[in-house]
Motif scaffolding. Structure first.
Motif, PDB file in Angstrom:
ATOM      1  N   GLN A  43     -18.283   2.232  26.252  1.00 43.63           N
ATOM      2  CA  GLN A  43     -19.716   2.242  26.547  1.00 43.63           C
ATOM      3  C   GLN A  43     -20.403   0.921  26.201  1.00 43.63           C
ATOM      4  N   HIS A  45     -19.403  -1.853  27.374  1.00 50.21           N
ATOM      5  CA  HIS A  45     -19.178  -2.769  28.497  1.00 50.21           C
ATOM      6  C   HIS A  45     -19.498  -2.174  29.866  1.00 50.21           C
ATOM      7  N   TYR A  46     -19.107  -0.916  30.076  1.00 47.11           N
ATOM      8  CA  TYR A  46     -19.109  -0.352  31.422  1.00 47.11           C
ATOM      9  C   TYR A  46     -19.996   0.892  31.523  1.00 47.11           C
ATOM     10  N   SER A 216     -24.117   4.406  27.936  1.00 48.36           N
ATOM     11  CA  SER A 216     -23.392   3.434  28.757  1.00 48.36           C
ATOM     12  C   SER A 216     -24.139   3.058  30.027  1.00 48.36           C
ATOM     13  N   ASN A 219     -25.582  -0.330  30.943  1.00 48.20           N
ATOM     14  CA  ASN A 219     -24.743  -1.413  31.452  1.00 48.20           C
ATOM     15  C   ASN A 219     -24.922  -1.648  32.948  1.00 48.20           C
ATOM     16  N   ALA A 222     -26.513  -5.034  33.415  1.00 42.73           N
ATOM     17  CA  ALA A 222     -25.581  -6.161  33.283  1.00 42.73           C
ATOM     18  C   ALA A 222     -24.649  -6.235  34.486  1.00 42.73           C
TER      19      ALA A 222
END
Length: 231
Positions: A43, A45-46, A216, A219, A222
């Motif tokens: 969580q 990162h993705y 998460s 993200n 991002a």
């Protein structure tokens, strides 16, 4: 097409596996299967969402892109995140089950597999290399983690916690993109659950995973930024 065979130190004594990351090695993946115990690390990162399988069940996946074959974490031959889903890290190996016995298989058609480049799988005298021992541990952790998916998603469905969503994206260049066909946690429904239900989810180890999956989703911002840089 995959070509999985039972791994052994006779037929595969010279087998090597490329561990670099890149599209040439099959890493141009839009998503990868994950499991509740892995949400804590992924969580960061993705986005973690859910998809319906062909048999009507649900499974959690980590998203790397917005369309098939797009991995926005691949950057000049490297994977731009410190944690990979175990379902990606274990490639080209997979577990086969015979009765109660777990056996390691290798996909001989995977682009990582060869005999001239990469990490050796077996030692010259036939023993396992450190690389193979690490892959064995990865496969076992993945196998054990996936055992929790059915119970976790069933608990979500029983409590009506999954809802479909459509994500429309407008990039800096004006192009329109849409992500559809996935499901996420219904936060309003979660807030309405009574204490007894929350306690059951917590005792099963599911409540933390639910909150990690919800967290998460931040993200996505991002991921859009990565898409804009590619565009």
């Amino acid at each position: 097409m995959a070509n999985p065979v039972l791994l052994n130190n006779v037929d595969h004594k010279d087998l090597r596996v490329v561990t670099r990351r890149g599209a040439a090695w099959g890493d141009n993946l839009m998503l990868a299967l994950t499991f509740p115990a892995e949400f804590r690390t992924l969580q960061a990162h993705y986005p973690i969402v859910f998809r319906k399988t062909r048999d009507g069940a649900f499974e959690p996946v980590a998203l790397f892109g917005f369309q098939e074959g797009e991995n926005l974490f691949l950057d000049e031959g490297a994977w731009d995140a410190t944690d990979l889903p175990l379902s990606v890290e274990r490639l080209p190996f997979l577990i086969g089950v015979s009765g109660d016995e777990l056996m390691v298989h290798v996909d001989l058609d995977n682009p990582r597999v060869g005999s001239s480049e990469g990490e050796p799988v077996f030692l010259p005298h036939g023993g396992n290399t450190e690389f193979l021992e690490r892959m064995n541990s990865t496969l076992l952790a993945l196998h054990q983690g996936l055992q929790d998916v059915a119970g976790f998603t069933q608990a979500l469905l029983q409590n009506e916690l999954l809802e479909s969503f459509v994500f429309d994206i407008e990039l800096n260049d004006g192009s329109q993109n849409r992500l559809a066909g996935f499901y996420t946690i219904n936060e309003e429904r979660l807030a309405m659950l009574d204490g007894a239900v929350l306690e059951r989810l917590n005792r099963a180890g599911y409540l933390a995973a639910i909150y990690f999956a919800m967290a998460s989703l931040s993200n996505f911002r991002a991921l859009i930024e990565r898409k804009n840089r590619r565009a």
